[in-house]
Scaffold this motif. Structure first.
Motif, PDB file in Angstrom:
ATOM      1  N   GLY A 280       0.801  -1.228   0.000  1.00  0.00           N
ATOM      2  CA  GLY A 280       0.000   0.000   0.000  1.00  0.00           C
ATOM      3  C   GLY A 280       0.830   1.273   0.000  1.00  0.00           C
ATOM      4  O   GLY A 280       0.282   2.374   0.021  1.00  0.00           O
ATOM      5  N   ARG A 281       2.143   1.163  -0.013  1.00  0.00           N
ATOM      6  CA  ARG A 281       3.014   2.353   0.004  1.00  0.00           C
ATOM      7  C   ARG A 281       3.717   2.527  -1.340  1.00  0.00           C
ATOM      8  O   ARG A 281       4.163   1.544  -1.929  1.00  0.00           O
ATOM      9  CB  ARG A 281       4.114   2.180   1.067  1.00  0.00           C
ATOM     10  CG  ARG A 281       3.645   2.406   2.479  1.00  0.00           C
ATOM     11  CD  ARG A 281       3.508   3.913   2.692  1.00  0.00           C
ATOM     12  NE  ARG A 281       2.389   4.222   3.577  1.00  0.00           N
ATOM     13  CZ  ARG A 281       2.444   4.098   4.884  1.00  0.00           C
ATOM     14  NH1 ARG A 281       3.521   3.712   5.472  1.00  0.00           N
ATOM     15  NH2 ARG A 281       1.382   4.394   5.623  1.00  0.00           N
ATOM     16  N   LEU A 418       1.484   8.437  -8.985  1.00  0.00           N
ATOM     17  CA  LEU A 418       2.412   7.780  -8.038  1.00  0.00           C
ATOM     18  C   LEU A 418       3.436   8.798  -7.527  1.00  0.00           C
ATOM     19  O   LEU A 418       3.761   8.827  -6.340  1.00  0.00           O
ATOM     20  CB  LEU A 418       3.151   6.634  -8.740  1.00  0.00           C
ATOM     21  CG  LEU A 418       2.357   5.347  -8.983  1.00  0.00           C
ATOM     22  CD1 LEU A 418       3.104   4.448  -9.957  1.00  0.00           C
ATOM     23  CD2 LEU A 418       2.112   4.598  -7.680  1.00  0.00           C
ATOM     24  N   LEU A 419       3.918   9.629  -8.448  1.00  0.00           N
ATOM     25  CA  LEU A 419       4.875  10.658  -8.041  1.00  0.00           C
ATOM     26  C   LEU A 419       4.228  11.591  -7.018  1.00  0.00           C
ATOM     27  O   LEU A 419       4.848  11.962  -6.013  1.00  0.00           O
ATOM     28  CB  LEU A 419       5.342  11.444  -9.276  1.00  0.00           C
ATOM     29  CG  LEU A 419       6.269  12.621  -9.006  1.00  0.00           C
ATOM     30  CD1 LEU A 419       7.619  12.135  -8.460  1.00  0.00           C
ATOM     31  CD2 LEU A 419       6.507  13.447 -10.276  1.00  0.00           C
ATOM     32  N   GLY A 420       2.972  11.948  -7.255  1.00  0.00           N
ATOM     33  CA  GLY A 420       2.253  12.814  -6.314  1.00  0.00           C
ATOM     34  C   GLY A 420       2.180  12.178  -4.934  1.00  0.00           C
ATOM     35  O   GLY A 420       2.456  12.841  -3.922  1.00  0.00           O
ATOM     36  N   ALA A 437      -6.010   5.382   0.687  1.00  0.00           N
ATOM     37  CA  ALA A 437      -7.224   5.197  -0.117  1.00  0.00           C
ATOM     38  C   ALA A 437      -6.898   5.381  -1.597  1.00  0.00           C
ATOM     39  O   ALA A 437      -7.356   4.616  -2.455  1.00  0.00           O
ATOM     40  CB  ALA A 437      -8.281   6.205   0.329  1.00  0.00           C
ATOM     41  N   MET A 438      -6.066   6.382  -1.899  1.00  0.00           N
ATOM     42  CA  MET A 438      -5.734   6.619  -3.299  1.00  0.00           C
ATOM     43  C   MET A 438      -4.864   5.479  -3.847  1.00  0.00           C
ATOM     44  O   MET A 438      -5.047   5.025  -4.990  1.00  0.00           O
ATOM     45  CB  MET A 438      -5.023   7.963  -3.427  1.00  0.00           C
ATOM     46  CG  MET A 438      -4.886   8.404  -4.855  1.00  0.00           C
ATOM     47  SD  MET A 438      -4.372  10.124  -4.962  1.00  0.00           S
ATOM     48  CE  MET A 438      -3.748  10.148  -6.638  1.00  0.00           C
ATOM     49  N   ALA A 439      -3.920   5.013  -3.004  1.00  0.00           N
ATOM     50  CA  ALA A 439      -3.050   3.918  -3.438  1.00  0.00           C
ATOM     51  C   ALA A 439      -3.888   2.671  -3.728  1.00  0.00           C
ATOM     52  O   ALA A 439      -3.671   1.979  -4.737  1.00  0.00           O
ATOM     53  CB  ALA A 439      -2.004   3.632  -2.373  1.00  0.00           C
ATOM     54  N   ALA A 440      -4.857   2.400  -2.864  1.00  0.00           N
ATOM     55  CA  ALA A 440      -5.699   1.212  -3.070  1.00  0.00           C
ATOM     56  C   ALA A 440      -6.474   1.338  -4.384  1.00  0.00           C
ATOM     57  O   ALA A 440      -6.611   0.370  -5.142  1.00  0.00           O
ATOM     58  CB  ALA A 440      -6.659   1.050  -1.896  1.00  0.00           C
TER      59      ALA A 440
END
Ligand code: F6R
Length: 614
Positions: A280-281, A418-420, A437-440
């Motif tokens: 998740g990171r 991803l950069l953000g 939440a955004m990563a998921a």
């Protein structure tokens, strides 16, 4: 734009050259040619023809009609001189001893032509390239220097950008290559050597390649390649292994590359995103920006052209929200002439699929001159932009062949997000839960995109209803506006329908006067918080007789259906990721419209894949 392929080995060169040119067709061209050196006859045979490659190939019986094991081939995208048999490459020197193919522009060709004409050298074509063939021969015929020295003298006299392939009838086993500001790749085969402007032309033969540096000159023979730097000192350029699948650059049963590449997007997203999201990171292991540098950042500047610029437009909305830092987006062709406010506290993010776009490259150099750090988001490994950047994030989309970009756009967008997330974590500008939440949702994008693509019949139906429109408007707010820009570009470039993108709120400040009975407006209304505003703008269009094809999220489909003529729905996702799903229906709509209009989808008129002129 122009494509180059070269071969030095033991097999007949012409069939290899023609096959390689076939792989370069996607770059855009108007004529093609080959030059082959016959050892037996010690002379060069040049064949060229205006039009598609099959004209040349039929003329040469697929290459079987030309004898010789060393040669160069070229597809030309006209700059100096109209498309014609004579202006096609290769160009010969006056005695026919030297043949040259060239990508780029020789800026001082007028002056050099005058110099040679004054000395009695006749010219056959209107091209800038011919001066190279004539000038090499001029130095070579002098008799006091060998061929390599003649080439080197010629290179010292020419200004501009070039990738060159040079043959000489006296050296039937050699092919000479030279590059400056135009890509050229050396390929190492088994008992043979290759030259190409693009790695896709080499995949069938070798995966061991080296990228020539600016100023390099190389001599290719079947035994191997000798490389020299701009001072003509021997150098060894690092070889890299290209792991693109051979069939990645082939249609694989699809009617068009564009459709294949649209359908490949879920897989391309998996490749771009999954290895960079662990537990998740976000883990951007290919990036090293120190904490102190990031804390000193005052501004981000995104610089790109065309669709890559449209990715930057989404990036502005997304990154400003994620980082609370000003993000400016500039067209690369404007950036260098607008005196931009850029310094060492600015991170310049350069976006380019090809990594070779000349305007983008020039903007990169300008940003570097002003002291900024350059981070590029690039698809093509080893490309010029990648090599001149401080940091590179590859999009890993695989080769993109259709001129209209699709999977490169999607992966650029995902990498920018991803950069953000990466920067937001470093700067502490987003709550952990929000980042998670955004990563998921980034991880869920490929599967959701598959659902969007599975609904393509509905989009094909819409295309059948609207394919004969003379003009189309795309409207949206916020990221929907950024997406509208891309949807509109996709439609116009491949279907030749005039189309414009407007921020929805701007329509009533002028362009609404163009809306009349039957005008098509593609209304993008995926942003939940702006949905009501979008509905008002749609009502304005409908009350003037306009037809509305709307894009909304699944939860709003029914509501939208009450107002719009047609609705295409995408799955709900994180608000910042909506363009990643919304772009697919727009690509498909453009594709089907172009198909119904009988357009040449993969090679739209006047366009080139890699834009290496200003
Ligand atoms: C449109 C398209 C072009 C490119 C532009 C920049 O479909 O493909 O607008 O986006 O020419 O190219 P790159 O990204 O290679 O710098």
């Amino acid at each position: 734009m122009c494509g180059i392929i070269g071969y030095a080995g033991s097999e007949q060169a012409a069939p290899i050259l023609l096959e390689g040119l076939g792989k370069l067709e996607y770059r855009g061209y108007d004529s093609a040619g080959v030059a082959v050196c016959s050892r037996r006859e010690r002379r060069l045979r040049v064949h060229k023809a205006k039009g598609w490659l099959h004209v040349l190939s039929d003329m040469l019986d697929g290459g079987a009609a030309v004898e010789g094991c060393v040669g160069v081939g070229h597809t030309r995208w006209a700059t100096h001189g109209a498309p014609s048999d004579i202006n096609s490459h290769p160009h010969l020197s006056r005695s026919g001893k030297i043949a040259v193919v060239h990508n780029g522009i020789i800026e001082n060709y007028g002056e050099l032509k005058a110099f040679l004409t004054d000395r009695g050298v006749p010219f056959a074509s209107e091209t800038d390239t011919e001066v190279v063939a004539q000038l090499v021969e001029y130095f070579y015929e002098d008799g006091r220097v060998d061929l390599l020295e003649a080439v080197s003298r010629c290179l010292r006299r020419i200004e501009g950008a070039y990738a060159l392939g040079i043959l000489c009838a006296d050296r039937p086993e050699e092919l000479i290559a030279a590059r400056k500001d135009s890509p050229l790749i050396l390929g190492y085969g088994d008992g043979c050597s290759f030259l190409a402007s693009d790695v896709t032309a080499l995949l069938r033969h070798t995966r061991r390649v080296a990228y020539m540096d600016d100023g390099d000159v190389a001599v290719l023979t079947k035994e191997g390649i000798r490389c020299y730097d701009y001072l003509m000192q021997p150098v060894v350029r690092e070889t890299v292994y290209v792991d693109w699948a051979v069939d990645a650059a082939e249609k694989g049963g699809y009617e068009h590359f564009m459709f294949k590449e649209i359908m490949e997007q879920p897989e391309a997203l998996r490749r771009a995103v999954f290895p960079r999201l662990k537990d998740g990171r976000v883990r951007l292991e290919d990036l090293s920006l120190s904490g102190s540098y990031l804390r000193g950042l005052r501004k981000l500047y995104i610089v790109a052209c065309g669709s890559s610029y449209h990715v930057g437009m989404v990036g502005k909305y997304n990154l400003e929200r994620m980082l609370r830092l000003p993000v400016e987006v500039a067209l690369a062709s404007e950036f260098r002439y607008m005196d931009p406010i850029v310094d060492e506290n600015t991170l310049v993010v350069v976006i380019s699929q090809s990594g070779e776009t000349l305007d983008t490259m020039a903007a990169l150099r300008e940003a570097r001159r002003l002291g900024a750090k350059i981070l590029s988001i690039v698809n093509v490994m080893g490309s010029s932009i990648a090599r001149e950047s401080d940091q590179v994030l590859y999009t890993w989309a695989g080769p993109e062949i259709a001129v209209a970009t699709t999977k490169a756009y999607s992966t650029q967008l995902a990498v920018l997000d991803l950069l953000g997330l990466h920067l937001a974590e470093a700067l502490g500008t987003m709550e952990e839960a929000e980042r998670d939440a955004m990563a998921a949702e980034l991880l869920a994008l490929p599967e959701k995109l598959e659902r969007v693509l599975a609904e393509r019949d509905a989009i094909q139906y819409c295309a059948s209803e609207y394919f004969n429109r003379g003009s189309v408007f795309y409207i949206g707010r916020n990221v929907d506006y950024a997406l509208a820009l891309e949807g509109s570009l996709k439609l116009k470039e491949i279907s030749y329908i005039h189309s414009e993108a407007y921020a929805s709120g701007e329509l009533k400040h002028g362009a609404i006067s163009l809306i009349e009975e039957g005008s098509l407006v593609v209304a993008l209304a995926t942003c939940g918080r702006l949905f009501d505003k979008a509905m008002s703008n749609i009502a304005e269009v409908r009350s003037r007789g306009g037809r509305v094809l709307a894009l909304a999220t699944e939860d709003r489909r029914e509501e939208m259906a009450k107002t719009a003529d047609n609705v295409v729905a995408i799955p709900n996702t994180h608000p910042l990721l909506l363009p990643s799903l919304g772009v697919a229906p727009l690509q498909l709509f453009a594709y089907y419209v172009a198909l119904m209009r009988g357009c040449d989808i993969d090679k739209p008129r006047n366009l080139a894949k890699s834009v290496t002129v200003e």
